[in-house]
Design a protein around this motif. Structure first.
Motif, PDB file in Angstrom:
ATOM      1  N   PHE A  80       8.724  -7.731   0.121  1.00 56.29           N
ATOM      2  CA  PHE A  80      10.051  -7.819   0.375  1.00 56.29           C
ATOM      3  C   PHE A  80      10.786  -7.834  -0.786  1.00 56.29           C
ATOM      4  N   ASP A  81      10.949  -9.744  -0.611  1.00 55.07           N
ATOM      5  CA  ASP A  81      11.270 -10.365  -1.398  1.00 55.07           C
ATOM      6  C   ASP A  81      11.180 -10.419  -3.012  1.00 55.07           C
ATOM      7  N   GLU A  82       9.608  -9.967  -3.328  1.00 52.90           N
ATOM      8  CA  GLU A  82       9.490 -10.327  -4.609  1.00 52.90           C
ATOM      9  C   GLU A  82       9.712  -9.447  -5.608  1.00 52.90           C
ATOM     10  N   GLN A  83       9.121  -8.335  -4.524  1.00 51.52           N
ATOM     11  CA  GLN A  83       9.011  -7.336  -4.983  1.00 51.52           C
ATOM     12  C   GLN A  83       9.913  -5.514  -5.312  1.00 51.52           C
ATOM     13  N   ILE A  84      11.008  -5.182  -3.981  1.00 53.62           N
ATOM     14  CA  ILE A  84      11.794  -4.566  -2.981  1.00 53.62           C
ATOM     15  C   ILE A  84      13.533  -5.085  -4.004  1.00 53.62           C
ATOM     16  N   LYS A  85      13.021  -6.465  -3.239  1.00 56.15           N
ATOM     17  CA  LYS A  85      14.773  -6.718  -3.889  1.00 56.15           C
ATOM     18  C   LYS A  85      15.291  -6.637  -4.708  1.00 56.15           C
ATOM     19  N   PRO A  86      14.678  -7.337  -6.003  1.00 61.63           N
ATOM     20  CA  PRO A  86      14.978  -7.083  -7.589  1.00 61.63           C
ATOM     21  C   PRO A  86      14.922  -6.030  -7.945  1.00 61.63           C
ATOM     22  N   ALA A 119       0.351  -1.491   0.099  1.00 61.98           N
ATOM     23  CA  ALA A 119       0.660   0.090  -0.035  1.00 61.98           C
ATOM     24  C   ALA A 119       1.219   1.475   0.382  1.00 61.98           C
ATOM     25  N   LYS A 120       2.207   1.118   0.442  1.00 63.43           N
ATOM     26  CA  LYS A 120       2.965   2.449   0.562  1.00 63.43           C
ATOM     27  C   LYS A 120       3.605   2.375  -0.817  1.00 63.43           C
ATOM     28  N   GLY A 121       3.783   1.721  -2.056  1.00 61.63           N
ATOM     29  CA  GLY A 121       4.504   1.983  -3.133  1.00 61.63           C
ATOM     30  C   GLY A 121       5.756   2.318  -2.861  1.00 61.63           C
ATOM     31  N   LEU A 122       6.730   1.261  -2.328  1.00 68.59           N
ATOM     32  CA  LEU A 122       7.788   1.921  -2.217  1.00 68.59           C
ATOM     33  C   LEU A 122       8.791   1.448  -3.726  1.00 68.59           C
ATOM     34  N   ASP A 123       8.029   0.205  -4.461  1.00 67.88           N
ATOM     35  CA  ASP A 123       7.592  -0.387  -5.607  1.00 67.88           C
ATOM     36  C   ASP A 123       7.810   0.817  -7.167  1.00 67.88           C
ATOM     37  N   ILE A 124       6.981   1.460  -6.399  1.00 61.51           N
ATOM     38  CA  ILE A 124       6.445   3.223  -7.895  1.00 61.51           C
ATOM     39  C   ILE A 124       8.007   3.731  -7.385  1.00 61.51           C
ATOM     40  N   ALA A 125       8.627   4.048  -6.000  1.00 64.03           N
ATOM     41  CA  ALA A 125       9.111   5.173  -6.144  1.00 64.03           C
ATOM     42  C   ALA A 125      10.560   4.375  -6.473  1.00 64.03           C
ATOM     43  N   LEU A 126      10.814   3.348  -6.449  1.00 64.25           N
ATOM     44  CA  LEU A 126      12.365   2.528  -6.903  1.00 64.25           C
ATOM     45  C   LEU A 126      12.389   2.971  -8.586  1.00 64.25           C
TER      46      LEU A 126
END
Length: 340
Positions: A216-222, A187-194
């Motif tokens: 985190f593992d599937e959307q942020i780390k990569p 909901a906080k959209g860190l992936d969008i910010a990246l």
């Protein structure tokens, strides 16, 4: 004034804060005390002891599959304690339904600040009970008031949230990276910010607790590139220190956020904000302190970031001063006095 403050008891009201609700409760209680009022904070036993904590459970039941049963007993114990002791007013900041139901028959004003969207049990309790004479509700933004209006039988009071401006002094002196901080959940959209940072070719520094490990593992780390930096779950003083080199704080939430304290904390530090027009975001900024994306997509967010980058830190800070902790606390005290 003697104030009983009820917190959401699942997490400690102590740094590093798990989220905005814990931060809000902590700072407001400290300000109540500074202004000369006596408080008892009903909260997790591991909360900041400077806040005169009355806790009923620690960690012993919180990981139990049936914790909801223990949680109900905890709130019943809290409400019994308040009944047996002399308080002038109850300031309820929990998201539990029992303080609302109990408040119908309470002998003192019960003021609830609504921090979460209408959800099943809380919504049901407020729909049924909010007509009671001694139940009162505070909403932190105009947009959120519209969300709750259908369920409130007697209206509400608007009091914007605030931050301790002394704790978040202006510090921005460079424009080296984009910054993001908050709970790491979809909901906080860190992936969008990246994604926006990568398209712009600007590094992103980000911080916060990993509340959704799968996300985190599937959307942020990569997505994390060499120039990006995950700082971990930080104390507020450490978050503030990283504001010194932030060009913009990015807000890419996927939900209608009731307020968004991180926006004010960034602006207080002199860092402009750029984000989607969701929830209260547009209410919190002006043309001198941030920029709103017209659409909820990366292209529009990048345009907002580009608009925010050159904004002057002193003007950003000046706007943030409208949302001071002291102003907020005094508005609550004035409201309590009016009710009494």
């Amino acid at each position: 004034m003697k104030i009983a403050v009820i917190a959401k008891t699942r997490l400690p009201i102590a740094e590093p804060f798990r989220g905005g609700l814990e931060s809000f409760t902590h700072s407001l209680c400290k300000e109540y005390i500074r202004l000369g009022h006596e408080i008892t904070l009903f909260a997790h036993v591991d909360s900041d002891p400077e806040l005169n904590i009355k806790g009923f459970y620690g960690q012993e039941y919180r990981m139990d599959d049936h914790f909801e049963i223990y949680e109900n007993d905890e709130y019943l114990s809290i409400l019994k304690f308040i009944e047996e002791n002399e308080f002038d007013v109850v300031h309820n900041n929990s998201t539990h339904e029992l303080p609302i139901i109990w408040g119908v028959k309470a002998s003192i004003p019960v003021v609830t600040t609504l921090h979460t969207p209408p959800i099943s049990k809380l919504k049901a309790a407020i729909t049924i009970c909010s007509g009671a004479e001694n139940l009162h509700f505070v909403i932190p933004s105009k947009s959120f008031e519209a969300t709750w209006r259908p369920y409130l039988n007697r209206g509400s009071k608007l009091i914007y949230n605030g931050v301790d401006l002394d704790k978040w002094p202006m510090i921005r002196n460079r424009r080296e990276y984009l910054f993001w901080f908050g709970r790491i959940v979809l909901a906080k959209g860190l992936d969008i910010a990246l994604d926006a940072a990568h398209e712009m070719g600007i590094p992103l520094k980000f911080a916060g607790p990993v509340d959704d490990k799968k996300y985190f593992d599937e959307q942020i780390k990569p997505r994390i590139r060499i120039k990006d930096t995950y700082l971990g779950h930080l104390q507020q003083s450490d978050l503030h220190a990283h504001m010194s080199g932030a060009t913009v704080m990015v807000n890419a939430v996927r939900w209608e956020e009731p307020f968004g304290l991180t926006n004010i904390e960034a602006m207080s530090s002199g860092v402009p904000v750029a984000g989607f027009d969701r929830g209260a975001f547009r209410e919190l900024i002006n043309i001198d302190s941030g920029a709103t994306a017209d659409q909820r997509n990366i292209k529009s967010l990048i345009k907002a970031i580009e608009t925010a980058i050159p904004l002057e830190s002193n003007k950003v800070r000046l706007h943030a001063e409208k949302f001071s902790l002291t102003k907020m606390a005094k508005r609550y005290i004035s409201y309590f006095e009016e009710l009494l």
